[in-house]
Design a protein around this motif. Structure first.
Motif, PDB file in Angstrom:
ATOM      1  N   ARG A  99      24.674 -57.211 -11.693  1.00  0.00           N
ATOM      2  CA  ARG A  99      24.493 -55.760 -11.778  1.00  0.00           C
ATOM      3  C   ARG A  99      23.989 -55.372 -13.171  1.00  0.00           C
ATOM      4  O   ARG A  99      24.263 -56.053 -14.158  1.00  0.00           O
ATOM      5  N   ARG A 120      33.698 -49.631 -18.698  1.00  0.00           N
ATOM      6  CA  ARG A 120      34.157 -48.245 -18.682  1.00  0.00           C
ATOM      7  C   ARG A 120      34.507 -47.791 -20.093  1.00  0.00           C
ATOM      8  O   ARG A 120      34.893 -48.609 -20.927  1.00  0.00           O
ATOM      9  N   ARG A 173      22.682 -50.353  -8.734  1.00  0.00           N
ATOM     10  CA  ARG A 173      23.388 -51.594  -9.065  1.00  0.00           C
ATOM     11  C   ARG A 173      22.495 -52.606  -9.780  1.00  0.00           C
ATOM     12  O   ARG A 173      22.908 -53.220 -10.768  1.00  0.00           O
ATOM     13  N   SER A 230      29.623 -48.696 -15.818  1.00  0.00           N
ATOM     14  CA  SER A 230      29.827 -48.517 -14.379  1.00  0.00           C
ATOM     15  C   SER A 230      31.305 -48.311 -14.084  1.00  0.00           C
ATOM     16  O   SER A 230      32.171 -48.911 -14.739  1.00  0.00           O
ATOM     17  N   ASP A 231      31.584 -47.480 -13.076  1.00  0.00           N
ATOM     18  CA  ASP A 231      32.958 -47.299 -12.603  1.00  0.00           C
ATOM     19  C   ASP A 231      33.319 -48.318 -11.528  1.00  0.00           C
ATOM     20  O   ASP A 231      34.465 -48.352 -11.064  1.00  0.00           O
ATOM     21  N   ASP A 232      32.344 -49.132 -11.103  1.00  0.00           N
ATOM     22  CA  ASP A 232      32.567 -50.071 -10.006  1.00  0.00           C
ATOM     23  C   ASP A 232      32.794 -51.508 -10.475  1.00  0.00           C
ATOM     24  O   ASP A 232      33.003 -52.396  -9.651  1.00  0.00           O
ATOM     25  N   GLY A 233      32.718 -51.741 -11.768  1.00  0.00           N
ATOM     26  CA  GLY A 233      32.801 -53.100 -12.272  1.00  0.00           C
ATOM     27  C   GLY A 233      34.073 -53.381 -13.033  1.00  0.00           C
ATOM     28  O   GLY A 233      35.137 -52.802 -12.775  1.00  0.00           O
ATOM     29  N   ASP A 237      19.863 -50.775  -5.057  1.00  0.00           N
ATOM     30  CA  ASP A 237      21.263 -51.096  -4.778  1.00  0.00           C
ATOM     31  C   ASP A 237      21.449 -52.363  -3.955  1.00  0.00           C
ATOM     32  O   ASP A 237      22.570 -52.818  -3.756  1.00  0.00           O
TER      33      ASP A 237
END
Length: 249
Positions: free
Chosen positions: A226, A49, A139, A41-44, A144
């Protein structure tokens, strides 16, 4: 008409009881189909990554985490050392077993093999593939947003783990994955692994200090995790929010 409805209700209840029994016995598996998925994920956190494409062969993962009932059978058969706080946390047999180390999980899998039902821990890639349910980018295993059936809206800590049959399955038919308890994985953990991991069947680093785990925890402020979130601890630790589910061989 009334009699027909009553019979239908009884059949449904009998079916639910059968599912509960099979869950306690650790006998229900879901087939996870082969295919590509986007891992990470790019959000964690940085260790999630880069997001990368992974190919997984088909495998069968337990629909439920290993229960206190199933683990009690193992303890009785082998005289293995009980988990941490076993008398307290094993009072309800369809709760997931917790307080087990990575080494305890290996001992359980060896016992299952000796009983003619070989199983093993999933890899991180297998776990995330299964948790995503064939849908990239969301997510949680159910979308999500935190699903409405998660106790207390996903807020913790709770008094204890909830029963493994609570809630709804994800698209691959798995209950409770990414929530309730951390689940041990087979892999060693490395924060840099995604930077050069294989595209086909990644199995984790060759060595390490900590073992990987995935999923949420009844003891945390938020009890669901997530799909991409990674955890790791020493394989000898017996935390009371650590359990496991297995892959059938």
């Amino acid at each position: 008409m009334r009699r027909r409805c009553g019979g239908s209700g009884k059949r449904y209840e009998d079916f639910r009881l059968l599912l509960k029994y099979k869950a306690m016995m650790d006998e229900v598996f879901a087939r996870i189909p082969e295919g590509w998925f986007r891992m990470g994920s790019d959000d964690g956190a940085d260790d999630e990554r880069p997001v990368h494409s992974v190919w997984m062969q088909a495998f069968e993962l337990a629909v439920y985490p290993v229960t206190c009932h199933a683990y009690a059978l193992f303890l009785r058969a082998t005289s293995h050392e009980p988990p941490r706080e076993w008398p307290l946390l094993s009072a309800i047999l369809d709760r997931p077993v917790v307080g087990v180390s990575w080494f305890d999980c290996q001992a359980y899998c060896r016992w299952r093999e000796s009983e003619g039902a070989p199983v093993r821990l999933p890899t991180e890639a297998e776990w995330e593939r299964a948790a995503r349910g064939g849908i990239d980018g969301q997510r949680y295993p159910w979308g999500d947003e935190i699903p409405s059936w998660i106790p207390v809206g996903g807020r913790g800590p709770l008094e204890a783990p909830w029963p493994v049959t609570l809630g709804e399955p994800n698209p691959f038919g798995l209950f409770g994955i990414a929530a309730n308890v951390h689940e041990w994985c087979a892999d060693w953990y490395s924060s840099e692994y995604y930077r050069g991991s294989p595209t086909h069947q990644p199995g984790g680093p060759e060595d390490g200090v900590r073992r990987a785990s995935r999923g949420g925890s009844w003891r945390h402020a938020v009890t669901i995790s997530r799909c991409a979130a990674r955890s790791r601890i020493d394989p000898s630790y017996r935390y009371t929010d650590y359990g496991f589910r297995v892959v059938r061989l």
